[in-house]
Design a protein around this motif. Structure first.
Motif, PDB file in Angstrom:
ATOM      1  N   ILE A   1       0.834  -1.199   0.000  1.00  0.00           N
ATOM      2  CA  ILE A   1       0.000   0.000   0.000  1.00  0.00           C
ATOM      3  C   ILE A   1       0.874   1.257   0.000  1.00  0.00           C
ATOM      4  N   ILE A   2       1.932   1.238   0.808  1.00  0.00           N
ATOM      5  CA  ILE A   2       2.835   2.394   0.880  1.00  0.00           C
ATOM      6  C   ILE A   2       3.480   2.640  -0.476  1.00  0.00           C
ATOM      7  N   ARG A   3       3.917   1.565  -1.131  1.00  0.00           N
ATOM      8  CA  ARG A   3       4.553   1.708  -2.446  1.00  0.00           C
ATOM      9  C   ARG A   3       3.580   2.310  -3.461  1.00  0.00           C
ATOM     10  N   ARG A   4       2.346   1.846  -3.422  1.00  0.00           N
ATOM     11  CA  ARG A   4       1.348   2.366  -4.360  1.00  0.00           C
ATOM     12  C   ARG A   4       1.039   3.834  -4.077  1.00  0.00           C
ATOM     13  N   LEU A   5       0.903   4.187  -2.806  1.00  0.00           N
ATOM     14  CA  LEU A   5       0.606   5.580  -2.452  1.00  0.00           C
ATOM     15  C   LEU A   5       1.777   6.500  -2.769  1.00  0.00           C
TER      16      LEU A   5
ATOM     17  N   LEU B   1       3.766  10.855  -6.048  1.00  0.00           N
ATOM     18  CA  LEU B   1       4.778  11.458  -6.911  1.00  0.00           C
ATOM     19  C   LEU B   1       4.216  11.753  -8.294  1.00  0.00           C
ATOM     20  N   ARG B   2       3.410  10.849  -8.812  1.00  0.00           N
ATOM     21  CA  ARG B   2       2.839  11.045 -10.148  1.00  0.00           C
ATOM     22  C   ARG B   2       1.967  12.295 -10.183  1.00  0.00           C
ATOM     23  N   ARG B   3       1.191  12.495  -9.122  1.00  0.00           N
ATOM     24  CA  ARG B   3       0.264  13.627  -9.082  1.00  0.00           C
ATOM     25  C   ARG B   3       0.878  14.867  -8.450  1.00  0.00           C
ATOM     26  N   GLY B   4       2.073  14.724  -7.887  1.00  0.00           N
ATOM     27  CA  GLY B   4       2.662  15.847  -7.165  1.00  0.00           C
ATOM     28  C   GLY B   4       1.823  16.213  -5.952  1.00  0.00           C
ATOM     29  N   ASP B   5       1.227  15.194  -5.310  1.00  0.00           N
ATOM     30  CA  ASP B   5       0.271  15.393  -4.215  1.00  0.00           C
ATOM     31  C   ASP B   5       0.995  15.297  -2.874  1.00  0.00           C
ATOM     32  N   GLU B   6       1.427  16.439  -2.336  1.00  0.00           N
ATOM     33  CA  GLU B   6       2.155  16.438  -1.064  1.00  0.00           C
ATOM     34  C   GLU B   6       1.262  16.007   0.100  1.00  0.00           C
ATOM     35  N   GLN B   7      -0.027  16.308   0.014  1.00  0.00           N
ATOM     36  CA  GLN B   7      -0.931  15.902   1.089  1.00  0.00           C
ATOM     37  C   GLN B   7      -1.030  14.379   1.175  1.00  0.00           C
ATOM     38  N   LEU B   8      -1.107  13.706   0.031  1.00  0.00           N
ATOM     39  CA  LEU B   8      -1.151  12.247   0.025  1.00  0.00           C
ATOM     40  C   LEU B   8       0.141  11.672   0.598  1.00  0.00           C
ATOM     41  N   LEU B   9       1.284  12.247   0.208  1.00  0.00           N
ATOM     42  CA  LEU B   9       2.561  11.783   0.748  1.00  0.00           C
ATOM     43  C   LEU B   9       2.623  12.002   2.256  1.00  0.00           C
ATOM     44  N   ARG B  10       2.142  13.152   2.723  1.00  0.00           N
ATOM     45  CA  ARG B  10       2.171  13.446   4.154  1.00  0.00           C
ATOM     46  C   ARG B  10       1.289  12.478   4.933  1.00  0.00           C
ATOM     47  N   GLN B  11       0.114  12.183   4.396  1.00  0.00           N
ATOM     48  CA  GLN B  11      -0.776  11.234   5.063  1.00  0.00           C
ATOM     49  C   GLN B  11      -0.160   9.839   5.116  1.00  0.00           C
ATOM     50  N   THR B  12       0.557   9.465   4.047  1.00  0.00           N
ATOM     51  CA  THR B  12       1.221   8.164   4.023  1.00  0.00           C
ATOM     52  C   THR B  12       2.329   8.102   5.063  1.00  0.00           C
ATOM     53  N   VAL B  13       3.108   9.179   5.177  1.00  0.00           N
ATOM     54  CA  VAL B  13       4.165   9.243   6.192  1.00  0.00           C
ATOM     55  C   VAL B  13       3.563   9.121   7.582  1.00  0.00           C
TER      56      VAL B  13
ATOM     57  N   MET C   1       9.827  13.636   2.336  1.00  0.00           N
ATOM     58  CA  MET C   1       8.860  12.543   2.490  1.00  0.00           C
ATOM     59  C   MET C   1       9.128  11.382   1.537  1.00  0.00           C
ATOM     60  N   PRO C   2       9.412  11.613   0.237  1.00  0.00           N
ATOM     61  CA  PRO C   2       9.694  10.473  -0.644  1.00  0.00           C
ATOM     62  C   PRO C   2      10.936   9.692  -0.191  1.00  0.00           C
ATOM     63  N   TRP C   3      11.937  10.394   0.306  1.00  0.00           N
ATOM     64  CA  TRP C   3      13.145   9.716   0.810  1.00  0.00           C
ATOM     65  C   TRP C   3      12.773   8.813   1.968  1.00  0.00           C
ATOM     66  N   PHE C   4      11.994   9.328   2.909  1.00  0.00           N
ATOM     67  CA  PHE C   4      11.593   8.548   4.076  1.00  0.00           C
ATOM     68  C   PHE C   4      10.806   7.312   3.668  1.00  0.00           C
ATOM     69  N   LEU C   5       9.805   7.488   2.813  1.00  0.00           N
ATOM     70  CA  LEU C   5       8.966   6.357   2.410  1.00  0.00           C
ATOM     71  C   LEU C   5       9.758   5.330   1.604  1.00  0.00           C
ATOM     72  N   GLY C   6      10.621   5.810   0.704  1.00  0.00           N
ATOM     73  CA  GLY C   6      11.444   4.885  -0.076  1.00  0.00           C
ATOM     74  C   GLY C   6      12.402   4.106   0.807  1.00  0.00           C
ATOM     75  N   THR C   7      12.978   4.767   1.800  1.00  0.00           N
ATOM     76  CA  THR C   7      13.903   4.096   2.713  1.00  0.00           C
ATOM     77  C   THR C   7      13.166   3.062   3.559  1.00  0.00           C
ATOM     78  N   ILE C   8      11.964   3.421   4.014  1.00  0.00           N
ATOM     79  CA  ILE C   8      11.150   2.473   4.787  1.00  0.00           C
ATOM     80  C   ILE C   8      10.874   1.218   3.966  1.00  0.00           C
ATOM     81  N   LEU C   9      10.547   1.391   2.703  1.00  0.00           N
ATOM     82  CA  LEU C   9      10.245   0.239   1.842  1.00  0.00           C
ATOM     83  C   LEU C   9      11.473  -0.636   1.652  1.00  0.00           C
TER      84      LEU C   9
END
Length: 241
Positions: free
Chosen positions: A183-187, A192-204, A220-228
């Motif tokens: 789910i995290i990978r998909r979000l 990133l595709r939509r440039g949606d910072e709110q979606l990234l923040r909610q995922t974090v 946020m993308p660095w954090f989520l990518g590292t977590i994955l």
């Protein structure tokens, strides 16, 4: 098809495939269908109201059609209704967002690309490496497919040559299930595709709630990518036991 690499504001590079000639023609057909629907509605209104437009009225009726491509691309982030339906978008050849001048130049050259019967534009797209019509060549733009070609690739991530050399940054990633990671990978990809910072923040925030990780200073993308990556590495270690 050729690939365009777009660098986001979070220093993340996403790869997109250049739209094919067929996709662009289909998008144009959808736009023309919009024109026909508009003329149909206006024609019915004129007929029922017994209105005599005259030369000026006829020109005013044509203005929405003439301005449609420019207005859509400026206000809908590089997408007409046809492009939206085909999931296409106009970007600069370097991945940046086109300026108003770029959109205007593309619009001014539409009549040239349509001569004769669209042949010049189609021939230009067939002969250029990035499937560009004359308007694209003049403005330095490319039409891309908004489906990311290979997910995402963060330029801040170090390449990992061997599993045993990988250093886990967040051991708490072990608390994530495989479903959580999917789910995290998909979000992350969608954000990133939509440039949606709110979606990234909610995922974090969701990841932090599950793992107990506190605030992080990194993007946020660095954090989520590292977590994955941490989760995948820890899961592989667990399977190897």
């Amino acid at each position: 098809m050729p690939i365009i690499r777009i660098q986001t504001t979070q220093n993340v590079t996403v790869e997109y495939e250049v739209a094919s000639v067929g996709d662009r023609i289909l998008a144009t057909i959808i736009d023309w269908a919009t024109y026909l629907a508009y003329f149909g509605v206006v024609g019915v209104l004129i007929s029922q109201g017994n209105i005599n437009l005259g030369p000026i009225g006829g020109l005013m009726m044509m203005l929405p059609v003439l301005l449609y491509p420019l207005a859509c691309e400026v206000f809908l982030d590089g997408r007409t209704l046809g492009k939206h339906a085909r999931d296409l978008k106009i970007v600069k050849a370097n991945g940046a967002r086109p300026s108003l001048g770029d959109f205007l130049l593309r619009w001014l050259l539409i009549p040239v690309d349509l001569l004769p019967f669209g042949g010049i534009g189609i021939m230009s797209m067939l002969l250029t490496g990035n499937v560009q019509r004359l308007g694209d060549l003049a403005a330095g733009t490319v039409v891309v497919m908004m489906r990311a070609r290979s997910g995402l690739r963060a330029t801040t991530f170090a390449a990992i040559d061997a599993v045993d050399q990988y250093q886990v940054t967040f051991p708490q990633a072990a608390q994530l299930s495989d479903r959580d990671a999917s789910i995290i990978r998909r979000l992350l990809t969608e954000g990133l595709r939509r440039g949606d910072e709110q979606l990234l923040r909610q995922t974090v925030e969701r990841v932090q709630a599950i793992t107990g990780i506190g605030p992080v200073a990194q993007p946020m993308p660095w954090f989520l990518g590292t977590i994955l990556r941490d989760h995948a590495h820890l899961a592989a270690q667990e399977e190897a036991k």
